[in-house]
Scaffold this motif. Structure first.
Motif, PDB file in Angstrom:
ATOM      1  N   UNK A   1      -0.416  -3.769 -47.482  1.00  0.00           N
ATOM      2  CA  UNK A   1      -1.220  -2.541 -47.604  1.00  0.00           C
ATOM      3  C   UNK A   1      -1.883  -2.210 -46.270  1.00  0.00           C
ATOM      4  N   UNK A   2      -2.338  -3.251 -45.577  1.00  0.00           N
ATOM      5  CA  UNK A   2      -3.002  -3.023 -44.286  1.00  0.00           C
ATOM      6  C   UNK A   2      -2.004  -2.418 -43.294  1.00  0.00           C
ATOM      7  N   UNK A   3      -0.777  -2.908 -43.316  1.00  0.00           N
ATOM      8  CA  UNK A   3       0.220  -2.347 -42.385  1.00  0.00           C
ATOM      9  C   UNK A   3       0.544  -0.898 -42.764  1.00  0.00           C
ATOM     10  N   UNK A   4       0.622  -0.637 -44.069  1.00  0.00           N
ATOM     11  CA  UNK A   4       0.900   0.745 -44.488  1.00  0.00           C
ATOM     12  C   UNK A   4      -0.207   1.686 -44.011  1.00  0.00           C
ATOM     13  N   UNK A   5      -1.446   1.196 -44.063  1.00  0.00           N
ATOM     14  CA  UNK A   5      -2.573   2.017 -43.593  1.00  0.00           C
ATOM     15  C   UNK A   5      -2.466   2.350 -42.103  1.00  0.00           C
ATOM     16  N   UNK A   6      -1.703   1.532 -41.387  1.00  0.00           N
ATOM     17  CA  UNK A   6      -1.544   1.800 -39.942  1.00  0.00           C
ATOM     18  C   UNK A   6      -0.471   2.859 -39.664  1.00  0.00           C
ATOM     19  N   UNK A   7       0.291   3.235 -40.683  1.00  0.00           N
ATOM     20  CA  UNK A   7       1.416   4.144 -40.430  1.00  0.00           C
ATOM     21  C   UNK A   7       1.026   5.503 -39.852  1.00  0.00           C
ATOM     22  N   UNK A   8      -0.115   6.109 -40.268  1.00  0.00           N
ATOM     23  CA  UNK A   8      -0.459   7.382 -39.625  1.00  0.00           C
ATOM     24  C   UNK A   8      -0.589   7.244 -38.112  1.00  0.00           C
ATOM     25  N   UNK A   9      -1.230   6.160 -37.626  1.00  0.00           N
ATOM     26  CA  UNK A   9      -1.375   6.059 -36.166  1.00  0.00           C
ATOM     27  C   UNK A   9      -0.061   5.610 -35.522  1.00  0.00           C
ATOM     28  N   UNK A  10       0.716   4.810 -36.250  1.00  0.00           N
ATOM     29  CA  UNK A  10       2.026   4.425 -35.705  1.00  0.00           C
ATOM     30  C   UNK A  10       2.909   5.677 -35.498  1.00  0.00           C
ATOM     31  N   UNK A  11       2.888   6.539 -36.510  1.00  0.00           N
ATOM     32  CA  UNK A  11       3.698   7.764 -36.420  1.00  0.00           C
ATOM     33  C   UNK A  11       3.148   8.689 -35.328  1.00  0.00           C
ATOM     34  N   UNK A  12       1.848   8.759 -35.227  1.00  0.00           N
ATOM     35  CA  UNK A  12       1.217   9.557 -34.163  1.00  0.00           C
ATOM     36  C   UNK A  12       1.760   9.118 -32.800  1.00  0.00           C
ATOM     37  N   UNK A  13       1.811   7.821 -32.611  1.00  0.00           N
ATOM     38  CA  UNK A  13       2.318   7.236 -31.382  1.00  0.00           C
ATOM     39  C   UNK A  13       3.801   7.614 -31.170  1.00  0.00           C
ATOM     40  N   UNK A  14       4.555   7.579 -32.268  1.00  0.00           N
ATOM     41  CA  UNK A  14       5.996   7.885 -32.204  1.00  0.00           C
ATOM     42  C   UNK A  14       6.262   9.330 -31.776  1.00  0.00           C
ATOM     43  N   UNK A  15       5.304  10.227 -32.081  1.00  0.00           N
ATOM     44  CA  UNK A  15       5.566  11.647 -31.832  1.00  0.00           C
ATOM     45  C   UNK A  15       5.845  11.941 -30.359  1.00  0.00           C
ATOM     46  N   UNK A  16       5.393  11.033 -29.484  1.00  0.00           N
ATOM     47  CA  UNK A  16       5.627  11.308 -28.052  1.00  0.00           C
ATOM     48  C   UNK A  16       7.043  10.934 -27.620  1.00  0.00           C
ATOM     49  N   UNK A  17       7.870  10.446 -28.545  1.00  0.00           N
ATOM     50  CA  UNK A  17       9.251  10.108 -28.120  1.00  0.00           C
ATOM     51  C   UNK A  17      10.108  11.366 -27.972  1.00  0.00           C
TER      52      UNK A  17
END
Ligand code: M6R
Length: 606
Positions: A432-448
């Motif tokens: 669950x903790x890792x899932x909660x990180x997905x918004x910021x992980x995806x935010x980071x991905x947007x710069x690809x």
């Protein structure tokens, strides 16, 4: 598939209709038309092509004012694209717009022909207008009641009667209609994006009920003429969400909205570090009292289901099958009260998914739907609903709705396993903790995007390409392929990487692009072998690798490496890469990515 709108009130109806049609254009965009009451009866203006073309025609046609009218943007089903086939359709005293399909229109047409009545268009909708007119003896409600008994199929109608100026009548079966009464007047449409300018509160017109809209109110009666009060719903997004907000296309805007959509979908469901569906009223018994799961959906939603199968089976060790809804419903599926059928749908209105849900219920299965649109048919008819919170998705190509569907199936898989005891509380907390990180992980991905745009430029002239992957990456390959096809019109196929050599590798020749997803450590070595196989046959390989993967530079032509993430969550990052590949390849080809040819956002017909 089509977009419909009706307005009656104290402001300029033509403006309301044209703005509404513009917002609804994503539902269908081959032609559009409006009809409105004037002092000299009902006037209709139609145009082939975009709503902007209709708006120009309306502006140059006349400066008359209108307070009551209906409008339609068409996605052709019966009859080609022409002004004659474009809605509104008029026959006798009846002018109407229709979304859906009248299945028995040929029989009805033959009956009407015996009375010497002939349509001018090739549409089933005009036949519906003729049937309603033939039932009309100055009482609109009676005429509609009588007519709908003769009409078989799906429909949402907004109807004006020549001798009832200021009034719009509506009825639906299957196809959606939402409405609201505001200080400006009463408004009805196929979906909320056309209403949001006037109100965030609305209701879904119940099926087989007649709505009578006047400038002051909306009156709803069932077919026995009992008045009913509709259940009011509220949306928590606004006009800005339904506009492009500076982006060239909705698709790009929606790709960028994913961190927020993910946050809104995930965080309210994690309580004290654990997945929690109590606010959704989904009891754990739904998961513990069953012995198998069927996930059914269409298109992108079905691809989210493939990931769901992987996650649920992995954590709960309960068998899951994933079926395309249009296949499932005609295959006499094995269903009983120990089966949980999960339907996944952004719109909540996809005809095949809705039919699959109904079939599941008829056969006593338990049903849970994962739906984005509040109050939609699938949401209302399911035993339980887990809403995704992506806000309105306007681009035909699904992006943010897909990643929130992933978030929802991850949450389900975690809660399921916790309830069954196949995951401990500690293990569940970590996930669950890792899932909660997905918004910021995806935010980071947007710069690809910077890395992908030049690759897309190279792909733009390609005729055909392949996506390959194993496990979660195969499920993602399916999504990458549909995304690219629908917006760029480049042929592509998704293949389970190990299966390629059983036939399809014959199509890999010099310079054929292969997009290889290799984000899963457990099958990484196998993927490397598959990549070598295609490379040695001349393929140009674009590789998407997981963090820390040791990739020999000679293995691929382009390498995109995901930022550090647990492999199980790599789909959230790989999805962004695939969405960008589709988007930039299509725009490099000069295409309108929001309105790809032949497609409609919500497929409410079979
Ligand atoms: O509204 P739904 O999620 O039920 O729609 C299902 C499919 O029609 C949809 O996902 C379609 O495949 C998308 N256009 C793909 O981007």
């Amino acid at each position: 598939m089509c977009g419909i709108i009706g307005f009656t009130g104290n402001i300029n109806a033509k403006d309301v209709l044209l703005q509404g049609l513009k917002a609804l254009e994503y539902r269908g965009y081959d032609s559009a038309g409006i009809s409105y009451f004037t002092e000299n009866g009902i006037r209709t203006i139609k145009a082939v092509g975009k709503v902007s073309g209709l708006a120009d025609k309306v502006a140059s046609a006349s400066s008359d004012t209108a307070k009551c009218g209906i409008g339609h943007t068409r996605w052709a089903t019966h009859g080609g694209v022409s002004e004659t086939n474009c809605h509104p359709h008029r026959f006798g005293k009846v002018t109407l717009i229709h979304n859906g399909i009248i299945e028995n229109y040929k029989e009805l047409q033959d009956e009407l022909a015996k009375e010497g009545k002939e349509p001018v268009s090739q549409t089933d909708s005009e036949i519906a207008a003729m049937v309603i007119d033939s039932c009309y003896k100055n009482n609109p409600v009676r005429a509609i009641k009588k007519a709908v008994k003769k009409l078989h199929g799906a429909y949402a109608f907004c109807i004006m009667f020549e001798d009832h100026p200021g009034s719009i009548y509506a009825i639906r079966n299957g196809s959606p209609l939402v409405a609201t009464a505001t200080k400006e007047g009463a408004i009805i449409a196929s979906d909320m994006v056309a209403l949001i300018k006037y109100s965030k509160d609305y209701f879904v017109l119940p099926e087989h009920h007649i709505a009578h809209l006047t400038a002051k109110s909306i009156n709803i009666t069932d077919l026995d003429q009992n008045e009913i009060e509709p259940d009011m719903l509220h949306v928590n997004w606004d006009m800005a969400a339904a506009r492009k907000g500076g982006y060239e296309y909705f698709m790009l805007k929606e790709i960028h909205e994913q961190p927020e959509s993910l946050h809104n979908t995930i965080s309210p469901r994690i309580k004290d570090g654990l997945p929690d569906f109590s606010a959704d009223n989904i009891p754990d018994s739904l998961f513990t009292d069953i012995n198998r799961i069927v996930i059914t959906a269409c298109g992108t939603a079905m691809h989210a289901g493939l990931i769901g199968k992987n996650m649920i089976e992995r954590f709960s060790r309960i068998p899951v099958t994933v079926d395309i809804a249009s296949e499932f419903r005609y295959q006499n599926p094995i269903l009983d009260s120990s089966t949980l059928v999960i339907t996944i749908s952004q719109s909540g209105e996809t005809a095949d998914t809705l039919a699959a849900l109904r079939l599941a219920k008829e056969n006593g299965a338990k049903t849970l739907s994962i739906v984005n649109v509040k109050g939609s048919s699938i949401a209302r008819e399911s035993d339980y609903v887990l809403y995704t919170h992506a806000g309105p998705e306007i681009a035909v190509a699904s992006t943010k709705a897909y990643t929130v569907q992933l978030a929802a199936v991850y949450l389900v898989s975690f809660r399921f396993a916790l309830a069954k005891g196949t995951l401990t509380e500690d293990e569940t907390r970590k996930l669950a903790a890792t899932l909660l990180e997905m918004p910021s992980f995806v935010e980071n991905m947007l710069s690809c995007d910077k890395a992908i745009e030049p690759i897309s430029n190279k792909l733009k002239k390609t005729k055909s390409l392949f996506f390959i992957g194993r496990g979660l990456d195969y499920a993602l390959s399916c999504e990458g392929s549909i995304k690219l096809k629908e917006v760029s019109y480049i042929h592509s196929e998704a293949y389970a990487a190990g299966e390629l050599k059983h036939g399809t590798i014959s199509l890999i020749t010099d310079n054929v692009p292969v997009i290889a997803l290799a984000t899963q450590e457990n099958v990484f070595a196998k993927m490397i072998s598959n990549i070598r196989e295609v490379r040695s046959r001349g393929a140009k390989v674009i590789m998407v690798a997981g963090t820390g993967a040791q990739v020999d530079a000679s293995l691929c032509d382009h390498l995109i490496t995901l930022p550090p993430v647990n492999d199980l969550f790599a789909p959230f990052g790989a999805a962004i890469v695939l969405q960008y590949i589709a988007y930039y390849t299509a725009t490099a080809r000069g295409l309108n990515v929001d309105q790809p040819r032949n497609l409609a956002k919500s497929v409410t017909v079979e």
